[in-house]
Design an enzyme around this catalytic site. Structure first.
Site, PDB file in Angstrom:
ATOM      1  N   ASP A  22      28.447  30.720 -10.730  1.00 19.44           N
ATOM      2  CA  ASP A  22      26.937  30.771 -10.030  1.00 19.44           C
ATOM      3  C   ASP A  22      25.780  29.664 -10.240  1.00 19.44           C
ATOM      4  O   ASP A  22      24.672  30.016  -9.750  1.00 19.44           O
ATOM      5  CB  ASP A  22      26.402  32.181 -10.384  1.00 19.44           C
ATOM      6  CG  ASP A  22      27.305  33.350  -9.535  1.00 19.44           C
ATOM      7  OD1 ASP A  22      28.196  32.960  -8.722  1.00 19.44           O
ATOM      8  OD2 ASP A  22      27.174  34.598 -10.030  1.00 19.44           O
TER       9      ASP A  22
ATOM     10  N   ASP B 140      27.473  45.998 -18.994  1.00 17.76           N
ATOM     11  CA  ASP B 140      28.548  46.399 -20.114  1.00 17.76           C
ATOM     12  C   ASP B 140      28.308  47.653 -20.895  1.00 17.76           C
ATOM     13  O   ASP B 140      29.091  48.305 -20.886  1.00 17.76           O
ATOM     14  CB  ASP B 140      28.731  45.253 -21.164  1.00 17.76           C
ATOM     15  CG  ASP B 140      27.269  44.962 -21.676  1.00 17.76           C
ATOM     16  OD1 ASP B 140      26.244  45.502 -21.467  1.00 17.76           O
ATOM     17  OD2 ASP B 140      27.168  43.784 -22.579  1.00 17.76           O
TER      18      ASP B 140
END
Length: 502
Positions: free
Chosen positions: A87, A235
């Site tokens: 990105d 996460d």
């Protein structure tokens, strides 16, 4: 007013003592775990398809080394692929393309994925990568990690048990002894990766995938709801959702993947800010579900302590604000019983964290000298942690009052980060400038108290206040050095003498 200050001070110190006691519990659980042999997985008899995902955003200083190490992983050619989820908005993309051109054999298994928008940040990039492959497992590495060639061979056998959804390796830090800052960071993080993660995993308690240096089973991730971006710690979020669905996480504390610690204080603050903010967001999102689920009480209790650890930072800031006023005119408000209870509470609030961090150093390498060295400088360690509490207190309230947010990456690349201008491009410079001013103010309050008590013959109080106040000013100075390097750097000396007549 004195009574209010005294009661608030007492409640603050009691809260810190409770979290300190939990640190001691983690040490006990670790000692129990360490006495057990590590489970030996069955021999590797299968080679399912693995997709190695590399989420990258503006990492020009470290991305080539990442690609070099990942390309060297050992796994059957037909059973693995690499996704570079890029990105980036800087020269990182060109560096990746140059690496692929220079390594045509490795490039055959690499997909360089570019998105039009950075929607969902890291979680969005991982989700996009999943949609582009039929792989059964996903190994994830951040840009500063350097997996060894045997990573897949060591990790994958643990998935022989059908209920295992994640296998996580321990983080190691290649630059842990580079500077005093990296040494301090390593002490804090070792306590988590060596003690906490091992203790929770071995005791059958909920723990978390750490975002990198681990492998997910596709069916586990999909069953848990996939990657979501309503927190900035995707996460931790996914780990708890998977465990609520009955999936088991495996932690390999004896197998480590080298990584890099940020060598700039602002970069470290940025990392800790995101972890604290995201942890609070996950607590808001999932703690109620955990507490009402059909789980053993011990798992619920540990999930409470794990997900609410961010509360420590507002408590530390409150302690810093109240310490001098309490000593000035409220120390006699709590009665005789406080003089009896105070030593035990102070020992739990301050001594337990020291034991936790020092034990993390000894338990990792069995080096008494290293542990004793950190015990000797533990007041400095506590002062550093106290000074960081301003940043993390603000992060706590950010997480309490917001969902999601920008995934602010931690710039990596050693001291070259500043030279490359990466810190200068951080959008949160104004935030950290305000934090630096607050740190200087708190330091001034504590140092003013040190002068006051020193002049009145209370040397021990003056020394304690000087240490705490000096910690705030040291952190503020190091932060300003990163935020405004042109102010601190000396002008370059002329390299030559101009010719006459020039």
């Amino acid at each position: 007013m004195p009574s209010f200050i005294a009661i608030t001070y007492f409640l603050t110190l009691t809260g810190l003592a409770l979290y300190g006691a939990h640190r001691l519990k983690m040490l006990v659980l670790y000692w129990r775990a360490a006495s057990r042999p590590e489970p030996v997985p069955p021999p590797l008899r299968w080679h399912p398809k693995v997709c190695v995902q590399l989420p990258v955003y503006n990492e020009p200083l470290v991305v080539e080394a990442l690609l070099d190490h990942v390309a060297a992983l050992r796994w059957p050619d037909e059973a693995w692929e690499i996704q570079v989820l890029d990105d980036s908005t800087d020269e990182t993309t060109a560096i990746i393309e140059g690496w692929l051109a220079a390594h045509p054999q490795a490039a055959r298994r690499v997909s360089h994925v570019r998105r039009a928008r950075r929607e969902g940040y890291k979680a969005g990039a991982l989700r996009e990568g999943m949609a582009r492959t039929d792989a059964d497992f996903f190994a994830i590495f951040d840009a500063d990690f350097r997996p060894q060639p045997d990573f897949l061979e060591r990790m994958m056998p643990h998935f022989a048990a059908a209920e295992v959804g994640v296998v996580q390796a321990r983080w190691e830090f290649a630059n842990r002894k580079r500077t005093l800052l990296t040494r301090f960071q390593a002490v804090f993080l070792d306590a988590h990766f060596v003690v906490e993660q091992t203790a929770r995993a071995a005791s059958g308690l909920f723990f978390n995938f750490n975002g990198t240096a681990g492998i997910w089973r596709r069916t586990a991730l999909e069953d848990a709801g996939g990657w979501t971006s309503d927190t900035v710690t995707e996460d931790l979020d996914a780990s708890y959702r998977a465990q609520l669905r009955g999936w088991r996480l495996v932690y390999l504390h004896r197998y480590a993947v080298p990584s890099e610690l940020p060598e700039n204080l602002i970069a470290f603050k940025s990392q800790q800010r995101r972890w604290t903010k995201g942890g609070v967001q996950v607590a808001r999102k999932l703690l109620g579900t955990v507490l009402t689920a059909s789980l053993p009480a011990r798992i619920k209790r540990e999930a409470w302590w794990h997900l609410t650890i961010g509360v420590v930072h507002p408590l530390l800031v409150t302690f810093s604000l109240l310490f001098v006023p309490y000593l000035w005119f409220a120390a006699d408000q709590l009665g005789t019983w406080w003089y009896l209870a105070n030593p035990a509470i102070v020992l739990l609030a301050g001594g337990a964290p020291v034991a936790f961090y020092v034990a993390g150093q000894f338990l990792q390498r069995r080096e008494w000298r290293e542990g004793l060295m950190w015990l000797a400088v533990s007041p400095l360690l506590l002062s550093f942690g106290l000074a960081l509490s301003v940043t993390l207190c603000v992060a706590f309230f950010e997480g309490l009052l917001s969902n999601g947010g920008e995934f602010v990456r931690t710039p990596k690349g050693g001291r070259r980060v500043r030279a490359g201008g990466l810190l200068a491009r951080m959008r949160s410079r104004t935030f950290f400038a305000a934090i630096t001013c607050a740190e200087m103010l708190l330091g001034a309050v504590l140092l003013g108290g040190a002068v006051y008590f020193g002049l009145r013959g209370h040397g021990e109080l003056a020394a304690a206040l000087t240490l705490k106040g000096g910690g705030f000013w040291a952190v503020a100075w190091l932060s300003s050095n990163d935020l405004w390097p042109s102010f601190w750097l000396k002008p370059a000396e002329p390299t030559g003498v101009m010719n006459a007549g020039t």
